[in-house]
Design a protein around this motif. Structure first.
Motif, mmCIF file in Angstrom:
data_model
loop_
_atom_site.group_PDB
_atom_site.id
_atom_site.type_symbol
_atom_site.label_atom_id
_atom_site.label_comp_id
_atom_site.label_asym_id
_atom_site.label_seq_id
_atom_site.Cartn_x
_atom_site.Cartn_y
_atom_site.Cartn_z
ATOM 1 N N HIS A 370 -51.459 51.226 -38.525
ATOM 2 C CA HIS A 370 -50.857 52.061 -37.490
ATOM 3 C C HIS A 370 -51.054 51.357 -36.153
ATOM 4 O O HIS A 370 -52.033 50.632 -35.972
ATOM 5 N N SER A 371 -50.147 51.624 -35.233
ATOM 6 C CA SER A 371 -50.313 51.044 -33.899
ATOM 7 C C SER A 371 -49.564 51.865 -32.857
ATOM 8 O O SER A 371 -48.574 52.533 -33.182
ATOM 9 N N ASN A 372 -50.032 51.777 -31.607
ATOM 10 C CA ASN A 372 -49.259 52.373 -30.507
ATOM 11 C C ASN A 372 -48.093 51.465 -30.139
ATOM 12 O O ASN A 372 -47.156 51.891 -29.466
ATOM 13 N N ALA A 373 -48.154 50.204 -30.570
ATOM 14 C CA ALA A 373 -47.063 49.239 -30.326
ATOM 15 C C ALA A 373 -46.726 48.605 -31.669
ATOM 16 O O ALA A 373 -47.044 47.447 -31.926
ATOM 17 N N PRO A 374 -46.083 49.397 -32.572
ATOM 18 C CA PRO A 374 -45.969 48.918 -33.962
ATOM 19 C C PRO A 374 -44.936 47.812 -34.151
ATOM 20 O O PRO A 374 -43.893 47.804 -33.497
ATOM 21 N N LEU A 375 -45.303 46.932 -35.056
ATOM 22 C CA LEU A 375 -44.363 45.925 -35.565
ATOM 23 C C LEU A 375 -43.375 46.663 -36.467
ATOM 24 O O LEU A 375 -43.745 47.670 -37.085
ATOM 25 N N HIS A 376 -42.139 46.156 -36.558
ATOM 26 C CA HIS A 376 -41.136 46.788 -37.411
ATOM 27 C C HIS A 376 -41.713 47.032 -38.818
ATOM 28 O O HIS A 376 -42.236 46.108 -39.438
#
Lengths: 521, 57
Positions: A370-376
């Motif tokens: 998970h991320s706040n700036a996710p990779l596709h």
């Protein structure tokens, strides 16, 4: 708890100066929180959020300084607010020698200038950049929040006149051996680079330096230049310039995935490069690239550095082997004493590109984060403040930095997040990045080591162990000194890797081993 | 006569710094000529007044 504030009419200071003042104030005895901000509407809301209110705050303008403090006692509050001059003047040793108020005056004073470095708030930045271009200056535009229409218009105006606009949102450049903004001390050499991200350029140029080669020019183009809207206007100018630059023997291109339309328009020009080239579009599947451009593409910043060096010297630097016995041994050691519920990786990043690249490496290893700036393909965190399962957080985004210092300048935001992660019994691995160089924190490792020790000790007390994995971006020539930073982290039992990609690759290995061990139980 | 971009790349920066004073210092310690502009928001940060001034000048 008491709160107080001081408003100073018509006293403007730049954001970095004010961050330093706020940091120093918050470190004073009895001070719980301190803010030093200009009186913009956004900043007034920030003060409202920390429950500091007053009629003078409502009336403040962007030219007025606001200093707000929360303290344990009236005495502590008074010790700061009544002696504000002292806190504001400590740094003024670096104040300008001449009282130049406008770009026009500066140009009149130094007529042979060739570059304007602009870092004023976003809403004013395009105006200053336009003036600089009208004076025939190239522009390094650090400011973000510049409207995209203004960016396009500035870049078109510049290109028509043979000028370059680096930015907006350009953090790093190295021009003729001189670092601008957040840059590292690297030797001059034959490798040129064009990059859409500051930390991407910093990592690439540091890796090139540490491998024994050097940089001719590192040109930042800003995070939006390769979007479909902007279409790579500055990229094209930079590529033309490096193609004819006699110092540059190899051209490297670094970016997150460009816009589809922009990419298809730019590929013919990239293919026409007069010089050997290396292309690294982080997060872009190789299968989406046509065969003609796929040859010569790198998957990571490390690959890009290795390929660039090979093109110059004819020899590849030593190949990275993630299956080496050293890595396996280290992974084995780090698995010891984990509690059964400890299985998640948490990456707390200062550099956005490092967060992005680590996601790509973990995704390639089949690990969803998970991320706040996710990779596709990766899930977006519902709340950037709360990690879920495996999480990588880019702490340099607006989720965290509005009115607060960027984690590359000041580690307080990351310290708080690391302490929060340390409370979660499911966390097994922390992945951290440290960025050295001009304008970065003077001791990034030293700032985080106390909280690293604290969370490691807490894990031990619960009968487990917390692995901390890190990379350092920089060189031995940086003010913070690369070797010294490695030493400080290793003394705190941090596994330090020579690049962000390698740290992420090791985390992928360790995460997979932990899952296997859990399944076996 | 080389253009300003070629000049920048070949000779290195001769800079004007508008904004964060630390960036001027970074250039100075590398031996670069730099003039720092002690910038403040034009028209006291009032966007309407700023636009009006831009039209007049």
């Amino acid at each position: 708890m008491v709160t107080g504030y001081v408003i100073r009419k018509n006293e403007y200071h730049d954001s970095v100066f004010l961050m330093r003042v706020a940091k120093r104030l918050s470190q004073q005895k009895g001070i719980l929180q301190a803010a030093a901000l200009m009186g913009t509407e956004k900043n007034k809301i920030l003060l409202e959020e920390i429950e500091v209110r007053g009629p003078e705050i409502s009336e403040a303008t962007p030219s007025d300084l606001m200093v707000a403090v929360k303290a344990e006692s009236q005495e502590a509050l008074a010790s700061v607010l009544e002696d504000l001059d002292r806190w504001l003047t400590i740094d003024l040793g670096s104040a300008p020698r001449h009282d130049i108020r406008t770009l026009d005056e500066a140009v009149a004073m130094q007529r042979h200038s060739n570059l304007a470095v602009i870092s004023v708030p976003g809403s004013y930045a395009a105006r200053e950049a336009r003036k600089a271009l009208e004076h025939g200056l190239n522009v390094f535009l650090f400011s973000d929040n510049v409207p995209v229409d203004s960016e396009i218009s500035l870049k078109k105006y510049a290109r028509e006149r043979g000028l370059l606009v680096m930015g907006p949102d350009c953090g790093t450049a190295i021009i003729g051996g001189i670092g601008i903004g957040f840059a590292n001390a690297v030797r001059r050499g034959p490798i040129g680079v064009i990059g859409a991200s500051g930390t991407g350029i910093q990592e690439f140029t540091s890796l090139i330096h540490r491998a024994g080669s050097g940089i001719s020019q590192a040109i930042g183009i800003g995070s939006r230049d390769l979007s479909d809207a902007v279409g790579g206007i500055s990229f094209l100018t930079a590529l033309d310039a490096l193609d004819s630059d006699p110092q540059t023997e190899v051209i490297t291109i670094l970016s997150k995935p460009p816009g589809e339309l922009a990419l298809s328009n730019l590929i013919p020009r990239i293919l026409k490069c007069q010089k050997p080239r290396v292309v690294c579009f982080l997060g872009l599947g190789q299968e989406t690239l046509s065969a003609d451009i796929r040859h010569g593409t790198a998957r990571t910043l490390d690959d890009a550095a290795a390929m660039a060096i090979q093109k110059v010297t004819g020899h590849a630097p030593p190949h990275l082997d993630t299956h080496s016995s050293n890595w396996q041994k280290l992974a084995g050691r780090e698995q010891v004493n984990k509690n059964p519920e400890q299985r998640y990786l948490r990456g707390i990043f200062a550099g956005g590109t490092f967060c992005f690249q680590a996601q790509q490496i973990l995704q390639d290893a089949g690990i969803v984060v998970h991320s706040n700036a996710p990779l596709h393909g990766n899930p977006k965190l519902a709340d950037p403040m709360r990690s879920e399962e495996h999480t990588l957080v880019d702490m340099g985004t607006d989720d965290f930095t509005v009115g607060k210092p960027h984690p590359m300048i000041d580690s307080r935001l990351r310290c708080d997040r690391i302490l929060a992660e340390g409370q979660d019994p499911h966390v097994a691995i922390l992945l951290l990045d440290f960025v050295l160089g001009f304008n970065a924190s003077p001791d990034p490792a030293g700032e985080l080591v106390p909280v690293i020790k604290e969370v490691k000790d807490a894990a031990k007390k619960k009968g487990g162990s917390l692995s901390v994995v890190a990379s350092i971006c920089g060189t031995e020539g940086d003010l913070q000194n690369f070797r010294q930073q490695v030493k400080v982290l290793e003394e705190a039992e941090v596994a330090v890797f020579p690049s962000s990609a390698q740290a992420a690759q090791f985390c992928a290995l360790l995460t997979a081993s932990l899952s296997e061990a859990t399944r076996a139980k | 006569m080389p253009n300003k971009l070629e000049e920048l790349l070949h000779q290195g920066p001769i800079a004007i710094n508008v904004g964060v004073a630390d960036f001027a210092e970074t250039l100075e310690i590398q031996g670069i000529q730099v003039v720092h502009v002690n910038w403040t928001p034009p028209a006291g940060g009032d966007p309407e007044l700023m636009e009006l001034l831009d039209q007049l000048l």
